[in-house]
Scaffold this active site. Structure first.
Site, PDB file in Angstrom:
ATOM      1  N   GLU A 263      -9.691  -2.361  -2.066  1.00 56.55           N
ATOM      2  CA  GLU A 263      -8.429  -2.010  -2.708  1.00 56.55           C
ATOM      3  C   GLU A 263      -8.319  -2.753  -4.031  1.00 56.55           C
ATOM      4  O   GLU A 263      -9.200  -3.563  -4.366  1.00 56.55           O
ATOM      5  CB  GLU A 263      -7.243  -2.316  -1.780  1.00 56.55           C
ATOM      6  CG  GLU A 263      -7.099  -3.780  -1.404  1.00 56.55           C
ATOM      7  CD  GLU A 263      -6.051  -4.032  -0.305  1.00 56.55           C
ATOM      8  OE1 GLU A 263      -5.836  -3.148   0.543  1.00 56.55           O
ATOM      9  OE2 GLU A 263      -5.458  -5.115  -0.304  1.00 56.55           O
TER      10      GLU A 263
ATOM     11  N   HIS B  61      -0.167  -6.369  -0.085  1.00 58.91           N
ATOM     12  CA  HIS B  61      -1.023  -7.532   0.161  1.00 58.91           C
ATOM     13  C   HIS B  61      -0.925  -8.513  -0.997  1.00 58.91           C
ATOM     14  O   HIS B  61      -0.860  -8.111  -2.154  1.00 58.91           O
ATOM     15  CB  HIS B  61      -2.490  -7.107   0.287  1.00 58.91           C
ATOM     16  CG  HIS B  61      -2.783  -6.366   1.549  1.00 58.91           C
ATOM     17  ND1 HIS B  61      -3.817  -5.463   1.657  1.00 58.91           N
ATOM     18  CD2 HIS B  61      -2.183  -6.396   2.758  1.00 58.91           C
ATOM     19  CE1 HIS B  61      -3.844  -4.972   2.885  1.00 58.91           C
ATOM     20  NE2 HIS B  61      -2.857  -5.520   3.573  1.00 58.91           N
TER      21      HIS B  61
END
Lengths: 384, 295
Positions: B212, B250
C-alpha cells in the site's frame, strides 16, 4: 496531530528551546497589546497550518501600534488557501544574520531517527533537497543511544553552520532531540533557526507533528487538541470512533480495514467513478459502528450512492447487516446502498438483508460488481 | 513446508486472560495451533479453558518449551511485552496491537535488532501468520485458507490479506504460508524477509505480495525480487487514488511529497518483472493462471 506555530513554540519552550519573545492573540486589541509589550519592530504572523502564508500576506512587520492595529486587522479573518486565520502570533522582530534549518524525524527505510541540518534555512527544505542536496546533512540517531553534544557539534560543522553559531546550534539540536523523543513527536522542525548579530541562536518558526498514539501519556496536549480543525463530518466521525477522510467525489464508501477501504476507492475509480470519502470501520465493527458510519455518510450531500464493502475477518458480516437494517429504521438514508459482504458469516448476513432488498438496497456478489453498480447509480444510471 | 511457523510451533499468548487475547488465542487453538500457555502477571497458576497461565514469559517458556509468542496487550504495554518475550529467548513474536506510540516502536525495533537478533518480530499492527492446516497465530479466520500450497502471501493490510486468501481458496489454489506484516511505519518483519523465506521454501512456488501507499518498502522489495527471486510474484498495491498528506487508516499509509505513491511502487515492481494487478481479485486470478502453468 499538527500543531500551529504558536503551539509549537509553546511545546519547544517546555524543552528549553529559545524562541523570540511573543504571544498568541485572537483579537486586534490583544495583538497590539502583545506588540507593545515585546517592543517594536514586531512581527505579526497568521496561524494557519498551510505553507506559503508569507507570500499570501499573512506575515507583516510593524513599526508602531498604529501599524500593528492595521496589520492585525488585515491578517485576522484572512483566508489563506482555504484556511481561515483565527489567531496571530506576535513577536519582537529579530535581527537576522543567518538562517539555518534543523529537524528530527523517523527514517522509515533505516528504521532510525534522523537529524537533518542545513546552513541554507529560511526556504522550503524540499527545494534545497532538489537544487542542492549536498547542503543538507542527514545523520542517523539510534533511539537506544540518543544524541550527544559532541555528535551535534560534528553535524553542525559538517552542515557548514557559521563558526559563531556552532555552539548554539549544537545545544539546540540536543534539546530538539529531547523534545522529539520525550514529547512523542513524529516531526520537530525549525526553519529558520537563526543567528542574530549578537551571535545568539534561536528558533524563529516551529513545525511540530505529535504522535496521536502517545496522547495517553500527555495530558498537557489537551489545549492542542481543542484547536484541531476538522470539517464537521470528520469531527462527527472522530467522535463516533470511525476513521474518515472527506474526498471530492459522489460515491460514499464504507469498508472494514484500511487496506480494503483504500482498495475500494481505487476500484471505484477504475470503473469510472469518484469516491466521496475514505471510511474504515476498523476491526471488529458491529451494528453500532455500521449505523454510525451510515449516519456520517448521510450528512454528505454530494453522495449519490453508497458502496458498502465488507470482508469479515474478526468483523462479523451478520452484525454489519443488522447495523445496516438498524440504520435504515433510524434515519432516512437518501442515497441508494450497494452492498458486498464476504467472509465470516456472510451467508447469514445476506439472509438478514434479503427481505429489505429494493432499488435502494442492492446486494452484489463481488467487490467489482458492487463498485460498478454504485458508480452507475452515482452517475445517474440505473442499478444495472 | 511453510515459513516461520508450522505444525510443531508451540505458542504462548501474552494477554490470554484479556477479552481479545482469549477470543483469538482460543480460536487459534481450535484451528489446531499448539497453544501451550498464556502469560498474565498476577494470574499465574490459573488457566483459560485448560491453557495454563504463567506469571512471566520466562516461566512460560521454561514450563512449556514454547518458541513463539502471540502478543495481544494494550498499546502502552505492548513494546515491553515484545521485549520480555525476546529476553526469554522466544524466537518468533507476533504482535497484533495497533496504536503503539512511534517512539516506543522505534526503541523496541532497535533493541531487537541490536540486543536480540535471534528474535523475529512480526508486526505490530498486523493480522499475524497462518500456515494453513498447521498453525495460525493472529486474527485471520482459518476457514478462508486452504492447505497444501503452492502460493505464499505477504501483505501490509489485514482485510486485503483475507481477500487474497479467500479468492485463492475459492479457486482451489492453496497456500503454504500467509504473512501479514502490518501497516505500521517500522514493521519488525518486512517484505524482503518474507520474500527471501518464500524463495528458500521448496513448497512455495509463487508469491502474492500486497502493498500500500507510504514508505519505500515495496520499492526495496522490487529491488530484491529483481536480484534474488526466481519464483513468480504477483503484486497489488492499494491506494492509487489516495490523496497526498492524508493518513489512510494505517500509521504507515501516507504519501508525503512525491514519496510513497502507489504509482511509483507499481512501476518499480513491474520493472523488476513482477505481474502487477489492478485490484485484489485480479491478483488472485493472475496467480491462478500462473499456478495452472506450474503443474
Amino acid at each position: 496531530m499538527d500543531l500551529f506555530e504558536y503551539q509549537g513554540k509553546q511545546f519547544f519552550a517546555q524543552y528549553g528551546i529559545a524562541t523570540s519573545p511573543g504571544d498568541v492573540a485572537s483579537t486586534v486589541e490583544d495583538a497590539v497589546a502583545i506588540a507593545d509589550k515585546v517592543g517594536y519592530p514586531a512581527v505579526i504572523k497568521a496561524q494557519v497550518q498551510v505553507g506559503g502564508r508569507g507570500k499570501a500576506g499573512g506575515i507583516k512587520i510593524v513599526g508602531n501600534p498604529e501599524e500593528a492595529k492595521v496589520q492585525a486587522g488585515n491578517i485576522l479573518g484572512m483566508d489563506i488557501k482555504g484556511h481561515l486565520v483565527k489567531r496571530v502570533w506576535v513577536e519582537h522582530a529579530s535581527d537576522i544574520e543567518k538562517e539555518y534549518y534543523a529537524s528530527f524525524t523517523l527514517d522509515r527505510s533505516a528504521k532510525l531517527h534522523m537529524a537533518m541540518v542545513s546552513a541554507k534555512g529560511g526556504v522550503e527544505i524540499e527545494d534545497v533537497a532538489v537544487t542542492d542536496p549536498e547542503a543538507i546533512v542527514k545523520y542517523h540517531v539510534n533511539p537506544l543511544d540518543g544524541i550527544t553534544l559532541a555528535e551535534a557539534r560534528d553535524i553542525a560543522v559538517r552542515a557548514g553552520i557559521d563558526e559563531p553559531a556552532v555552539e548554539g546550534v549544537s545545544e539546540i539540536l540536543v534539546k530538539l532531540y529531547d523534545a522529539f523523543v520525550k514529547g512523542d513527536a513524529d516531526l520537530v522542525e525549525i526553519n529558520p533557526l537563526i543567528l542574530t548579530p549578537e551571535h545568539k541562536v534561536h528558533a524563529l518558526d516551529a513545525k511540530v507533528t505529535l504522535d496521536d498514539a502517545a496522547a495517553f501519556r500527555h495530558p498537557e496536549w489537551e489545549p492542542y487538541r481543542a484547536t484541531q480543525e476538522f470539517d464537521g463530518r470528520e469531527k462527527l466521525a472522530k467522535e463516533l470512533g470511525l476513521n474518515y477522510i472527506g474526498l471530492d467525489g459522489n460515491v460514499g464508501i464504507i469498508a472494514n480495514g484500511a487496506g480494503l477501504a483504500m482498495s475500494t476507492l481505487d476500484v471505484v475509480n477504475q470503473v469510472g467513478g469518484e469516491a466521496a470519502n475514505f471510511l474504515d470501520l476498523g476491526g471488529g465493527a458491529d451494528a453500532n459502528t455500521m449505523t454510525s458510519a451510515l449516519e456520517v455518510i448521510n450528512t454528505d450531500h454530494n453522495v449519490d450512492s453508497v458502496l458498502i464493502n465488507i470482508f469479515g475477518g474478526i468483523t462479523r458480516c451478520d452484525l454489519i447487516a443488522n447495523g445496516i437494517i438498524e440504520a435504515l429504521s433510524r434515519v432516512e438514508i437518501k442515497a441508494p446502498l450497494v452492498i458486498r459482504l464476504d467472509g465470516t458469516n456472510a451467508a447469514e448476513a445476506r439472509e438478514i438483508i434479503e427481505p429489505y432488498v429494493s432499488d435502494k438496497l442492492i446486494v452484489r456478489p463481488t467487490m467489482l460488481e458492487a463498485a460498478q453498480t454504485a458508480v452507475n447509480l452515482a452517475n445517474g444510471g440505473d442499478a444495472k | 513446508m511453510s515459513i516461520f511457523v508450522d505444525s510443531d510451533t508451540k505458542v504462548i499468548v501474552q494477554g490470554l486472560t484479556g477479552g481479545q487475547g482469549r477470543f483469538h488465542g482460543l480460536r487459534n487453538r481450535d484451528y489446531g495451533t499448539k497453544v501451550v500457555g498464556g502469560v498474565t502477571p498476577g494470574k499465574g497458576g490459573t488457566d483459560v479453558e485448560g491453557i495454563p497461565i504463567f506469571e512471566s514469559v520466562e516461566e512460560a517458556v521454561a514450563a512449556t518449551g514454547a518458541t513463539a509468542s502471540f502478543v495481544v496487550v494494550p498499546p502502552r504495554f505492548a513494546a515491553e511485552a515484545v521485549l520480555e518475550a525476546a529476553r526469554a529467548g522466544v524466537s518468533f513474536v507476533v504482535c497484533i496491537t495497533e496504536f503503539i506510540p512511534a517512539q516506543d516502536e522505534a526503541r523496541m525495533y532497535n533493541s531487537l535488532r541490536r540486543d536480540y537478533p535471534g528474535t523475529r518480530l512480526l508486526g505490530p499492527n498486523c493480522p499475524g501468520v497462518i500456515s494453513p492446516g498447521q498453525c495460525n497465530i493472529g486474527i485471520t479466520s482459518g476457514d478462508i485458507a486452504l492447505a497444501g500450497g503452492p502460493v505464499g502471501i505477504v501483505s501490509r493490510s489485514g482485510t486485503l490479506t483475507y481477500q487474497a486468501l479467500y479468492d485463492l481458496s475459492q479457486k482451489g489454489v492453496g497456500q503454504t504460508t500467509c504473512v501479514g506484516i502490518g501497516g505500521d511505519p517500522v514493521p519488525g518483519t518486512n517484505f524482503i524477509d518474507c520474500l527471501a523465506a518464500f524463495e528458500a521454501d521448496p513448497d512455495t512456488k509463487a508469491v502474492i505480495m500486497i502493498g500500500e501507499i507510504g514508505g519505500s518498502e515495496e520499492e526495496r522489495a522490487a529491488e530484491f525480487i529483481r536480484e534474488h527471486m526466481t519464483k513468480p510474484v504477483v503484486a497489488y498495491i492499494a491506494g492509487v487514488t489516495a490523496p497526498a498528506g492524508k493518513k489512510m487508516g494505517h500509521a504507515g499509509a501516507i504519501i508525503s511529497g512525491s514519496q510513497g505513491t502507489a504509482q511509483a511502487k507499481m512501476k518499480a515492481l513491474e520493472e523488476a518483472g513482477v505481474t502487477v494487478a489492478k485490484n485484489p481479485t485480479q491478483a488472485a486470478e493472475l496467480m491462478v493462471e500462473i499456478v495452472s502453468k506450474l503443474k
